[in-house]
Motif scaffolding. Structure first.
Motif, short mmCIF file in Angstrom:
data_model
loop_
_atom_site.label_atom_id
_atom_site.label_comp_id
_atom_site.label_asym_id
_atom_site.label_seq_id
_atom_site.Cartn_x
_atom_site.Cartn_y
_atom_site.Cartn_z
N ASP A 155 0.34 -8.30 1.44
CA ASP A 155 0.09 -9.13 2.31
C ASP A 155 0.31 -8.61 3.69
O ASP A 155 1.08 -7.28 3.75
CB ASP A 155 1.81 -9.85 1.79
CG ASP A 155 2.11 -10.50 0.83
OD1 ASP A 155 0.45 -12.02 0.87
OD2 ASP A 155 1.85 -10.45 -0.23
N GLY A 156 -0.22 -9.22 4.70
CA GLY A 156 -0.44 -8.38 5.67
C GLY A 156 -1.19 -6.87 6.05
O GLY A 156 -1.48 -6.26 7.13
N THR A 157 -1.31 -6.43 4.78
CA THR A 157 -2.93 -5.28 4.70
C THR A 157 -4.32 -5.83 4.32
O THR A 157 -5.35 -5.85 4.49
CB THR A 157 -2.04 -4.77 3.90
OG1 THR A 157 -0.58 -3.90 4.61
CG2 THR A 157 -2.56 -3.04 4.06
N ALA A 212 1.02 -3.96 12.26
CA ALA A 212 2.05 -3.67 11.76
C ALA A 212 3.51 -3.35 12.24
O ALA A 212 3.99 -3.37 13.66
CB ALA A 212 1.87 -1.72 10.89
N HIS A 213 5.03 -3.22 11.08
CA HIS A 213 6.16 -2.70 11.86
C HIS A 213 6.19 -1.09 12.47
O HIS A 213 5.48 -0.48 12.08
CB HIS A 213 6.65 -2.97 10.73
CG HIS A 213 9.08 -3.23 11.13
ND1 HIS A 213 9.52 -1.84 11.81
CD2 HIS A 213 9.78 -4.16 11.39
CE1 HIS A 213 11.04 -2.57 11.27
NE2 HIS A 213 10.84 -3.25 11.50
N PRO A 214 6.34 -1.76 13.49
CA PRO A 214 6.95 -0.27 14.18
C PRO A 214 7.09 1.26 13.73
O PRO A 214 6.67 2.53 14.25
CB PRO A 214 8.19 -0.84 15.27
CG PRO A 214 7.82 -1.30 15.92
CD PRO A 214 7.72 -2.58 14.66
N ALA A 250 -7.50 -1.11 11.94
CA ALA A 250 -7.03 -2.63 12.93
C ALA A 250 -6.54 -3.30 12.11
O ALA A 250 -5.96 -2.96 10.86
CB ALA A 250 -8.72 -2.83 13.11
N PRO A 251 -5.94 -4.78 12.96
CA PRO A 251 -5.19 -5.09 12.15
C PRO A 251 -6.18 -5.76 10.45
O PRO A 251 -7.09 -5.91 10.52
CB PRO A 251 -4.39 -5.83 13.60
CG PRO A 251 -6.45 -6.43 14.38
CD PRO A 251 -6.48 -4.69 14.17
N ASN A 252 -5.65 -6.87 10.19
CA ASN A 252 -5.39 -7.22 8.94
C ASN A 252 -6.73 -8.30 8.96
O ASN A 252 -6.89 -9.03 8.82
CB ASN A 252 -4.37 -7.23 8.32
CG ASN A 252 -3.30 -8.27 8.01
OD1 ASN A 252 -3.56 -8.61 9.56
ND2 ASN A 252 -2.78 -9.69 7.36
N GLY A 270 -9.04 -4.33 8.52
CA GLY A 270 -8.46 -2.98 8.64
C GLY A 270 -8.54 -2.33 7.46
O GLY A 270 -9.42 -1.08 7.62
N VAL A 271 -8.40 -2.49 6.91
CA VAL A 271 -8.89 -1.89 4.85
C VAL A 271 -9.41 -1.16 5.19
O VAL A 271 -9.95 -0.50 5.12
CB VAL A 271 -7.58 -2.09 4.56
CG1 VAL A 271 -8.19 -1.38 2.78
CG2 VAL A 271 -5.84 -2.95 4.38
#
Length: 269
Positions: free
Chosen positions: A12-14, A241-243, A254-256, A260-261
């Protein structure tokens, strides 16, 4: 990094896009990874029962490290291979210590076993609210029942605080007696047995393939990914992502929302 010999990814988020889907581009690169005989391992806070939808969309049937490293699951055989749990005494001690520091908490427990389960896999105390919405058929019970059986993960919820605020208090109160992390900032924190993290779960998988950490690439986005991102040869955080995860990574992808993956893996596959 040279072409990785094992790929590990948070879910999730990735790996999933913001609508919790596997995009076509991501599915295609995973198919090329599978065709190359390179292991692709899901490493997630999700319990085993939440793996099937992701496996169906990706075609993965190997290992999944679940519950933040507490459970190793064989997707193809739908079998729990190993667990690392919290016994009822620890569950009670942690909850009572947190209740004194954080009145109003509510708790839930994730359970898994290498043998047939005789208790519910997920049980919440009355008043616990899941930030992702209540599961169908969830079991609600008195707190004593929630804490009365071994658990792979203890979840603690507080509506009036962020997850980061809760973690700060928990770490001060519990003094590293257990591992604590979070995968959402919606007032929910997650406890595992001491030393159990996504990194320890992934290390077990790498041992099974006789692969060193330096040959592994891992992707993540939240604080529960930090140990894994630091342990592997190349840790990649998503731009969303979280800092703390960003700071732990070797690279920011890159973001999800933009595959990005897949963008990173397309360098080799």
């Amino acid at each position: 990094m040279q072409r990785p010999r094992l790929i590990a990814s948070d879910v999730d988020g990735t790996l999933l896009d913001p609508m919790a889907r596997v995009t076509g581009r991501t599915a295609r690169v995973i198919a090329r990874v599978i065709a190359s005989d390179t292991p692709f391992v899901l490493v997630t806070g999700r319990p085993p029962r939440w793996i099937a939808p992701v496996a169906d969309e990706t075609g993965l049937d190997g290992y999944a490290v679940c519950s933040n490293g507490a459970v190793l699951y064989d997707i193809g055989s739908e079998r729990v291979l190993t667990t690392h749990g919290l016994d009822p005494m620890v569950l009670h001690d942690v909850t009572h210590a947190l209740e004194r520091a954080l009145p109003g908490i509510r708790v839930a427990a994730e359970r898994a076993s290498t043998t047939a389960m005789t208790v519910p896999e997920f049980v919440t105390e009355h008043g616990y609210r899941n930030p992702w919405g209540d599961e169908h058929g969830v079991t609600a019970a008195p707190r004593a029942e929630v804490l009365g059986h071994p658990a792979t993960k203890l979840l603690v919820r507080h509506d009036g605080m962020s997850s980061a605020e809760l973690v700060a208090v928990a770490r001060e109160v519990l003094d590293h007696a257990v591992d604590v992390t979070f995968s959402t900032d919606l007032g929910l924190i997650e406890f595992s047995a001491r030393g159990v993290t996504k990194a320890s779960g992934l290390a077990d998988v790498c041992d099974r393939f006789d692969l060193p950490a330096r040959d592994v690439i891992a992707f993540g986005d939240m604080p529960n990914d930090i140990e894994m991102l630091r342990w592997v040869g190349h840790g990649v955080a998503m731009a969303n992502a979280h800092p703390e995860a960003l700071a732990a990574a070797d690279e920011v992808a890159a973001p999800n929302s933009e595959d990005g993956v897949a963008q990173v893996l397309e360098r080799w596959f």
